[in-house]
Scaffold this active site. Structure first.
Site, PDB file in Angstrom:
ATOM      1  N   GLU A 233      33.121 -94.766  -3.104  1.00  0.00           N
ATOM      2  CA  GLU A 233      33.196 -93.985  -1.972  1.00  0.00           C
ATOM      3  C   GLU A 233      32.523 -94.354  -0.669  1.00  0.00           C
ATOM      4  O   GLU A 233      31.732 -95.284  -0.807  1.00  0.00           O
ATOM      5  CB  GLU A 233      32.493 -92.283  -2.385  1.00  0.00           C
ATOM      6  N   HIS A 275      27.276 -86.465  -2.574  1.00  0.00           N
ATOM      7  CA  HIS A 275      26.411 -87.021  -2.906  1.00  0.00           C
ATOM      8  C   HIS A 275      25.277 -87.939  -1.924  1.00  0.00           C
ATOM      9  O   HIS A 275      25.791 -88.000  -0.732  1.00  0.00           O
ATOM     10  CB  HIS A 275      26.891 -88.578  -3.567  1.00  0.00           C
ATOM     11  N   LEU A 294      38.330-104.872  -0.008  1.00  0.00           N
ATOM     12  CA  LEU A 294      38.622-105.014  -1.694  1.00  0.00           C
ATOM     13  C   LEU A 294      40.118-105.550  -1.617  1.00  0.00           C
ATOM     14  O   LEU A 294      40.473-106.470  -2.424  1.00  0.00           O
ATOM     15  CB  LEU A 294      38.467-103.830  -2.345  1.00  0.00           C
ATOM     16  N   ALA A 299      41.926-107.137  -4.982  1.00  0.00           N
ATOM     17  CA  ALA A 299      41.996-105.954  -6.016  1.00  0.00           C
ATOM     18  C   ALA A 299      43.176-105.185  -5.407  1.00  0.00           C
ATOM     19  O   ALA A 299      43.783-105.576  -4.299  1.00  0.00           O
ATOM     20  CB  ALA A 299      40.794-104.977  -5.601  1.00  0.00           C
ATOM     21  N   VAL A 301      44.886-102.430  -4.148  1.00  0.00           N
ATOM     22  CA  VAL A 301      44.385-101.298  -3.637  1.00  0.00           C
ATOM     23  C   VAL A 301      45.558-100.302  -3.004  1.00  0.00           C
ATOM     24  O   VAL A 301      46.432-100.932  -2.153  1.00  0.00           O
ATOM     25  CB  VAL A 301      43.369-101.573  -2.424  1.00  0.00           C
ATOM     26  N   PRO A 302      45.821 -99.090  -3.363  1.00  0.00           N
ATOM     27  CA  PRO A 302      46.738 -98.357  -2.846  1.00  0.00           C
ATOM     28  C   PRO A 302      46.481 -97.872  -1.248  1.00  0.00           C
ATOM     29  O   PRO A 302      45.763 -98.169  -0.703  1.00  0.00           O
ATOM     30  CB  PRO A 302      46.782 -97.085  -3.797  1.00  0.00           C
ATOM     31  N   SER A 304      46.741 -94.745  -0.284  1.00  0.00           N
ATOM     32  CA  SER A 304      46.024 -93.593  -0.531  1.00  0.00           C
ATOM     33  C   SER A 304      45.633 -92.982  -1.640  1.00  0.00           C
ATOM     34  O   SER A 304      46.111 -93.639  -2.691  1.00  0.00           O
ATOM     35  CB  SER A 304      47.026 -92.430  -0.002  1.00  0.00           C
TER      36      SER A 304
END
Length: 610
Positions: A233, A275, A294, A299, A301-302, A304
């Protein structure tokens, strides 16, 4: 930081600060794991200042889990328990967690509380890292080893756990900051893969005890984990340590990652999400920058969050196609026995009750006496007699009836220190006993010779009057049976020195009662007995007994059967017990206030004989 698997099917935990529901959920998960989990995952409970046992269920079996007052005692009693689940508040979570970390048997500490001071958290992290221990949290829901062990409320209800196939291990390692999003992702992953092998929520505070990359590096060393899913996040720079690990080639399994919070750019000012750590502190801490980093590090990573599920599915299916994953075969988990309370509420079972109550109910907003709310009793200015009429007779009696009850209580409250009940109470109080013991010692003397005559007087007067016996026939028939007429006779009072209490009761009844037939019959019996001896007067027991018959019969609120039952059960004796308790309590307080010493009966008052 640990380099491999944290939990197994034999892992046991110590649970700090007793919470029934999360512990029971852990035990239900144990049972759900089938034969793979033979011992309860909670070895002991730590509840500061308390010791003993707490009863919980392990499947259908009710078990007693030991409760310890200190962390040290619990660790000594359960040396194989190496996980410490801390449900302390944010005020004491740091101190108790540090105490647990210092125990040689504890390897993993999960801190549930949020709002733990950051300086305290940093000390916990430093100590854990220097001593090769693991901290999960603060502000974490915990973690789960599918089919083996779970922390507290991780993964939510049993229905959710079954839906997410967490009762057996899959092939995916998952880590996120958010505990709530963990539940959502467990569901998502279960839909498109063979499920989770291990899942961790590191917590949403600014300084988590362990990071996303810490757990990804662990997963990389666990053979059963074939791919990893990361949910980060915005805020903080934790994800960049994962970026570096990917760039340095420390992770050789596919990582599907997404950093939430891309919507923050839609706001004109800085945004604080749920948080403490979810607060963007610049471009590098934005979700967009982290996702890009990332992606560039390798990685998957999409584009959305909505595309995350499809990306996980594609990655999993590719691994299956390459022969790197053999999907786990589905198994049917055992059925968790449903708690009786929930089964009753859902209408699945009928359970017999063990007690019946028709006089009071405390389940609503306020207690009710015979259906009358407490507030109504107070607002109407009702008295003790009205409360007795509700709780004893289950109806609101006329005011003259409740007033008569109150008069009886006042007249019978005490009769000096020399009667047997008061004497026993005084002796007990002087022996140093407590109020209840002193009161009960006096009450235990109430019976046929002391107090119980009210019941007997009512029974015999009613029987004689209802059968139409003349006073002569009644008294003489009692004499033939060897029974003294209850309610007749007094040690002090005489025909020419009547009991003032009897006169007060008779005056009140003649003035207020619609009928006094039973009392007049008792007076006729007194006239006959006085012809035999001057001390055979109607005493207060006889007056109350006969007048209560008139109250019951004259009020028109009781059937003949109800009157017979009231007399038989012993209601009138109850009136004497209630009244005399007032005096006995008074004698207890009197002796303690006077600081009277232990009572010893004088020798000269005892006849010593052979």
């Amino acid at each position: 930081m640990a380099t491999g698997q944290l939990f197994s099917r034999t892992t046991q935990a110590l649970f700090y600060n007793y919470k029934q529901l999360p512990i029971q959920r852990m035990l239900d998960f144990d049972f759900l794991c089938g034969t793979g989990r033979e011992t309860p995952s909670v070895a002991g409970i730590i509840n500061p200042g308390a010791e003993g046992f707490q009863k919980l269920f392990f499947g259908q079996e009710e078990i007693a889990i030991p409760v310890h007052s200190t962390i040290e005692a619990a660790c000594a009693a359960h040396p194989t328990a190496d996980v410490f689940i801390n449900f302390a508040s944010y005020r004491s979570a740091a101190a108790s967690s540090m105490s647990a970390l210092k125990q040689p048997t504890i390897r993993v500490v999960a801190i549930i509380a949020e709002g733990v001071p950051e300086s305290d958290t940093k000390q916990l992290i430093a100590y854990a890292r220097s001593n090769n221990k693991v901290v999960i949290g603060p502000a974490t829901v915990g973690g789960i080893q599918a089919g083996a062990f779970k922390i507290g409320d991780t993964a939510g209800t049993i229905d959710n756990i079954v839906h997410c196939k967490l009762y057996r291990p899959g092939s995916v390692g998952f880590v996120s900051k958010s505990g709530g999003m963990s539940n959502e992702m467990y569901n998502t992953i279960a839909r498109v893969t063979d499920g989770i092998y291990e899942g961790i929520a590191i917590g949403g505070d600014v300084f988590p005890g362990s990071t996303l990359s810490d757990h990804i590096l662990r997963f990389n060393n666990i053979p059963q984990v074939k791919m990893m899913v990361v949910l980060g996040e915005l805020g903080g720079r934790d994800e960049y340590s994962l970026v570096e690990a990917l760039k340095q080639g420390k992770v050789n399994k596919p990582v599907v990652a997404w950093v939430s919070g891309t919507c923050a750019r839609l706001f004109k000012s800085e945004v604080q999400f749920g948080h403490a750590g979810a607060k963007s502190g610049g471009e590098m801490e934005s979700a967009q920058a982290k996702n890009q980093a990332l992606r560039e590090a390798g990685a998957v990573v999409p584009t959305s969050y909505e595309a995350l599920e499809a990306t996980i599915k594609e990655t999993f299916e590719q691994l299956v196609e390459e022969g790197k994953i053999t999907p786990v075969k589905e198994v049917k988990p055992p059925q968790i026995p449903e708690d009786l309370n929930s089964a009753i509420k859902s209408g699945k079972v009928r359970a017999p009750t063990h007690i019946i109550s028709t006089i009071s109910d405390d389940r609503g907003e306020e207690p009710c006496y015979a259906g009358v709310p407490m507030s109504s009793i107070v607002e109407q200015g009702l008295g003790v007699g009205d409360v007795i009429s509700l709780l004893w007779f289950k109806r609101s009696l006329p005011r003259y009836c409740t007033k008569f009850i109150e008069i009886c209580i006042m007249l019978c409250a005490d009769h000096g220190p020399c009667v047997s009940g008061a004497h026993n109470t005084i002796v007990t109080a002087r022996a140093g006993k407590d109020l209840v013991s002193s009161l009960v010692s006096g009450l235990l003397t109430i019976g046929p010779r002391f107090g119980g005559a009210i019941d007997d007087a009512a029974r015999y007067f009613k029987d004689a009057y209802d059968r139409g016996l003349t006073p002569y026939e009644f008294v003489e028939s009692m004499k033939k049976k060897g029974i003294r007429v209850p309610g007749i006779g007094h040690r002090i009072k005489r025909g020419d020195n009547r009991d003032k209490r009897v006169e007060l009761l008779q005056l009140f009844a003649r003035t207020n009662f619609p009928s006094v037939k039973y009392m007049e019959y008792a007076v006729q019996v007194e006239t006959y007995t006085l012809s035999k001896a001057n001390n055979l007067v109607l005493n207060v027991d006889g007056a109350i007994g006969s007048l209560f018959l008139d109250l019951l019969a004259g009020s028109g609120m009781f059937t003949k059967q109800e009157i017979d039952e009231i007399v038989e059960i012993g209601y009138l004796n109850g009136l004497f017990v209630l009244a005399r308790s007032i005096g006995l309590i008074g004698h207890t307080f009197d002796q303690k206030r006077l600081k009277q010493p232990l009572y010893r009966h004088p020798w000269e008052d005892v006849l010593y004989t052979k």
